[in-house]
Write an enzyme that holds these catalytic residues in place. Structure first.
Site, short mmCIF file in Angstrom:
data_model
loop_
_atom_site.label_atom_id
_atom_site.label_comp_id
_atom_site.label_asym_id
_atom_site.label_seq_id
_atom_site.Cartn_x
_atom_site.Cartn_y
_atom_site.Cartn_z
N SER A 25 60.24 17.17 38.31
CA SER A 25 59.09 16.31 38.58
C SER A 25 57.79 17.00 38.92
CB SER A 25 59.43 15.32 39.68
OG SER A 25 60.08 14.22 39.11
N SER A 44 57.80 13.05 37.99
CA SER A 44 57.22 11.94 38.71
C SER A 44 55.97 12.29 39.51
CB SER A 44 58.26 11.34 39.65
OG SER A 44 58.68 12.32 40.61
N LYS A 67 51.63 14.01 47.32
CA LYS A 67 52.42 12.97 46.62
C LYS A 67 52.88 11.93 47.64
CE LYS A 67 56.46 12.74 43.48
NZ LYS A 67 57.49 13.53 42.80
N1 GLN Z 1 63.36 12.67 35.78
C1 GLN Z 1 64.28 12.93 36.85
C2 GLN Z 1 64.71 11.65 37.50
O1 GLN Z 1 64.19 10.63 37.18
C3 GLN Z 1 63.70 13.90 37.83
C4 GLN Z 1 62.88 13.31 38.90
C5 GLN Z 1 62.36 14.27 39.91
O2 GLN Z 1 62.39 15.50 39.74
N2 GLN Z 1 61.91 13.70 41.01
O3 GLN Z 1 65.58 11.63 38.33
#
Ligand code: GLN
Length: 489
Positions: free
Chosen positions: A180, A156, A77
């Site tokens: 994510s 994400s 990532k």
């Molecule tokens: N959806 C959550 C956020 O936007 C989690 C993101 C993540 O786990 N990086 O903060």
């Protein structure tokens, strides 16, 4: 699977170079899914060295060797620092950033012989649940309910999950702060694992929420997850929140304990937005476990529904301080226009290079952190976080070994429907089941169970007490074998 690739290396029916070329070709052929931000074409030279090591038989095929990943391509990532490779966090502000060092987990993978094949797409600075808010455009799910109907990959870590689900590569690294890894892995029908907070070094993972960020693993099987975990757990920490543990590999392969386990089904995860099909799948998995003689019982975790709102305050506060470094002076994009004041230079740099989601979280975080608001928002949220973590502690203290819940409330939404919602609404539904684990720091994994009536994957989440990661993977490995999900070909 890693073991299948290694077998072919050993039998010399596949070389590390051929595998690397095959991986590059697959990435190229499926470029329409937009899973990668950067592709490492130079990796071919490393693959050549790996092939030489394989031919020299440098202990590559012994399970406990230090080079257990010799020649295996891995996607990373784009929020993990990679030496001499761009690391953008899918943001314009880091578009020209090329780190001089590798994140601890990347360093470990390379030392074990893996070749980093490229950097995967994500929501900007990992803020999102769809991989729709990237400066490089959205990633598309490999599963479609109908031809040309694009679904979100989840986020994400959507790029990493699509890379694995579409067969571009077997393994990818992701990061999980609120779900994510688990959210996109669930939507893509693959396995996604968030380790216990503090088990794996965060060194070189560009921070979102330092108190919750976890580097994690995405693969098609639990066995591969375990293999990669045994490599990245060796990372030299450079992280004060990391503890030194030794993984008991025997526990992973021991299945005789299953009938002694007690499994908790938390009622509060059965919320209004949970779809009937996901609910049925959850019941089905509970019955599969029940039939194995393990004890399955309902429990209550009363603070579950407060998790997402609490997280959004804590997230914004940590984001506000983490993002303060991107001024365009030492870090980040710098506008070429003339500016009369220092403030206007910084404001322009930030406005021109950070997306709307990132900017709005910085603003709300700074608001919550104002002296007059600090107690009302930040301190109160920390207290609620403690209550949520206590819900978990009570379950473990009552003798349960695992929690089993849905991973997501529905199957992957259509890209166009999802994009019509604002980021807050998106995250409120997407993170409902995954977020509490980050509050408590416990390990969690998602594994695919079956396809919905419109042929989209539905998954299940398993959580375990903090630092019982091997036991979690052992149980997930057993369940995976029972469920027999067939991956996308
Ligand atoms: N959806 C959550 C956020 O936007 C989690 C993101 C993540 O786990 N990086 O903060």
């Amino acid at each position: 699977m890693i073991s299948a690739l290694k077998k072919r290396f050993q039998e010399q029916t596949l070389s590390a170079v051929d595998l690397y070329i095959k991986t590059l070709n697959a990435i190229d052929n499926k470029s329409g899914l937009n899973a990668f931000i950067y592709i490492n074409k130079n990796g071919i030279k490393e693959a050549e060295k790996c092939q030489q090591n394989i031919l020299n038989g440098n202990l590559v095929f012994v399970e406990c060797t230090s080079r257990i990943l010799e020649g295996i391509p891995i996607a990373v990532k784009d929020n993990f620092c990679t030496r001499n490779m761009p690391t953008t966090c899918a943001s314009k502000t880091l578009q020209n950033f090329v780190p001089t060092y590798d994140a601890a987990v990347v360093d470990c993978l390379k030392s074990a012989g893996a070749v980093i094949v490229g950097k995967t797409n994500m929501d900007e600075f990992a803020m999102g649940s769809g991989t729709v808010d990237s400066a490089f455009g959205p990633t598309k799910n490999v599963w479609c309910s109908k031809p040309n109907k694009w679904h979100i990959a989840g986020g994400s870590s959507g790029g990493s999950c699509v890379a694995v689900a579409s067969g571009m590569c077997e393994i990818a690294l992701g990061s999980d702060t609120g779900g994510s890894i688990r959210n996109p892995a669930s939507y893509c029908g693959i396995v996604g694992y968030k380790p216990s907070y503090g088990l794996i070094s965060r060194h070189g993972l560009i921070p979102l929420v330092n108190s919750m960020d976890c580097p994690g693993i995405i693969a098609k099987t639990v066995d591969d997850i375990f293999k990669i975990l045994s490599v990245i757990v060796r990372a030299k920490a450079y992280d004060s929140t990391c503890i030194d543990v030794c993984l008991d590999t025997d526990e992973f392969y021991n299945t005789t304990l299953i009938e002694n386990y007690r499994i908790a089904i938390p009622e509060e995860y059965n919320c209004d937005s949970l779809s009937e099909e996901v609910k049925d799948t959850w019941n089905y998995v509970a019955s599969v476990i029940d039939n194995s003689k393990a004890i399955v019982q309902k429990v209550s975790m009363p603070h579950t529904s407060a998790s997402v709102a609490t997280y959004s305050v804590l997230n914004a506060c940590e984001v506000a301080s983490n993002m303060a470094r991107y001024t365009g002076l030492l870090y980040g994009y710098r506008s070429s226009c003339e500016h009369e004041t220092f403030q206007s230079l910084i404001a322009t740099n930030r406005f021109d290079s950070l997306g709307e989601v990132v900017r709005s979280r910085i603003l709300s975080g700074n608001y919550f952190l104002l002296k007059r608001n600090y107690e009302k928002y930040y301190e109160q949220s920390l207290k609620v976080r403690r209550l949520i973590a206590n819900d978990f502690n009570k379950v473990w203290q009552n003798g349960y070994n695992f929690l089993v819940t849905p991973t997501t409330l529905t199957t992957a939404p259509l890209l166009k429907d999802f994009k019509s919602l604002d980021n807050r609404t998106q995250c409120a539904t997407q993170d409902y089941c995954t977020q509490p684990a980050n509050m408590s720091g416990c390990p969690a994994i998602t594994i695919p169970v079956k396809l919905s009536s419109d042929q989209m994957p539905i998954s299940i989440q398993i959580m375990a007490p903090n630092f019982s990661d091997v036991r979690l993977l052992q149980f997930a490995n057993w369940l995976e074998a029972k469920l027999q999900f067939s991956q996308k070909q």
